[in-house]
Write an enzyme that holds these catalytic residues in place. Structure first.
Site, short mmCIF file in Angstrom:
data_model
loop_
_atom_site.label_atom_id
_atom_site.label_comp_id
_atom_site.label_asym_id
_atom_site.label_seq_id
_atom_site.Cartn_x
_atom_site.Cartn_y
_atom_site.Cartn_z
N ARG A 73 22.07 -1.01 -42.64
CA ARG A 73 21.29 -2.22 -42.33
C ARG A 73 22.12 -3.49 -42.49
O ARG A 73 21.97 -4.43 -41.71
CB ARG A 73 20.04 -2.26 -43.21
CG ARG A 73 19.09 -1.11 -42.89
CD ARG A 73 17.77 -1.21 -43.60
NE ARG A 73 16.91 -0.10 -43.20
CZ ARG A 73 15.63 0.00 -43.55
NH1 ARG A 73 15.07 -0.91 -44.31
NH2 ARG A 73 14.92 1.04 -43.14
N ASP A 107 3.69 -11.48 -44.08
CA ASP A 107 4.75 -10.50 -44.28
C ASP A 107 5.98 -11.21 -44.84
O ASP A 107 6.17 -12.41 -44.64
CB ASP A 107 5.11 -9.80 -42.97
CG ASP A 107 5.86 -8.50 -43.21
OD1 ASP A 107 5.19 -7.45 -43.29
OD2 ASP A 107 7.10 -8.53 -43.34
#
Length: 277
Positions: free
Chosen positions: A39, A145
């Site tokens: 990532r 979020d």
């Protein structure tokens, strides 16, 4: 590459992961190193940096941490979600929660880990259908979020055919506009009627205070607690429960039932809890 260089890289990566955990609560243990490095390489490519070692040094040693941390959090966040995910919850909402709602006030919902918006828009579809059967029924939905990237996608409300596959055909016809992107690939967009009823904002569940109103009827806190340690799970459940009205409902992921512990909550169904006080 020397053993000492490898060890130095791992130390920098470990320190970075500890910072991410302290800011977000997301656990990034050593056994996930391959996933973490994969990532982080998204940022390496995005910046055109030579390699991961150079990037880690830039972030941890050369003063780039503050500017890079939001991007790092975005790539580290898991945002797996679907329309009508764990659909038994929406059946429970229609059959058990909505009939308890007192007329004359909006029905208020918080999607507390809303990712790219599928959960919040699913709820909007369900509540809009209910409003057709109950004249005068109104609602509001807020989705929050941690990732700024998925919040931007949620606000747009644009999805691929694969992403809307679980939306029933009749609801697709009513609530999704068909179109295509610049090269002709099909896309669907949530109709403006629903987009106007759903707000989205970036928010960290690790914050001491949540910028969300209280006395909510329903909070969806699904499939996010699994990324926290036990202490953080209890902290987040307690903080979220503070925003429910007495008689309000908390929905968690089906794998999270055992960690949704708060003395004010009583389990009513699989991964469904009612605030009793």
């Amino acid at each position: 590459m020397t053993t000492g260089t490898l060890e130095a890289d791992r130390v920098l990566q470990k320190k970075l992961c500890e910072i991410v955990t302290s800011k977000t609560g997301i656990q990034l243990p050593e056994n996930k190193r391959t996933m973490i490095e994969g990532r982080l390489r998204k940022r390496v490519r995005a910046l055109g940096v030579r390699d991961l070692r150079t990037y880690l040094s830039m972030v941890m040693n050369d003063g780039m941490l503050d500017t890079e941390l939001p991007h790092i959090i975005n790539v580290m966040t898991t945002n797996k979600t679907d329309f009508f995910r764990e659909d038994a919850h929406f059946d429970y909402l229609v059959r058990n929660v909505l009939p308890e709602h007192a007329a004359g006030r909006p029905f208020k919902v918080w999607s507390a880990a809303s990712s790219s918006g599928e959960e919040a828009y699913t709820t909007a579809m369900v509540l809009t259908e209910h409003a057709k059967r109950k004249p005068g029924f109104t609602y509001s939905i807020i989705g929050t979020d941690l990732s700024t990237e998925v919040v931007r996608k949620a606000r747009k409300g644009i999805y691929t055919p694969e992403e809307i596959v679980d939306v029933p055909d009749d609801m697709q016809a009513l609530y999704m506009e068909q179109g295509h992107d610049s090269v002709g690939r099909p896309l669907s967009r949530v109709v403006k009627q629903l987009r106007d009823r759903v707000g989205f904002a970036q928010m960290n569940l690790m914050d001491k205070a949540y910028p969300v109103e209280k006395n909510l009827d329903v909070v969806f806190l699904r499939n996010v607690l699994i990324y926290f340690d036990e202490a953080t799970q209890h902290q987040v459940v307690s903080s979220v429960t503070n925003h429910l009205k007495p008689g309000g409902y908390l929905f968690v992921g089906h794998s999270e039932t055992s960690v949704a512990s708060d003395p004010r909550l009583v389990q009513k169904s699989a991964a469904v809890f009612r605030k009793e006080a």
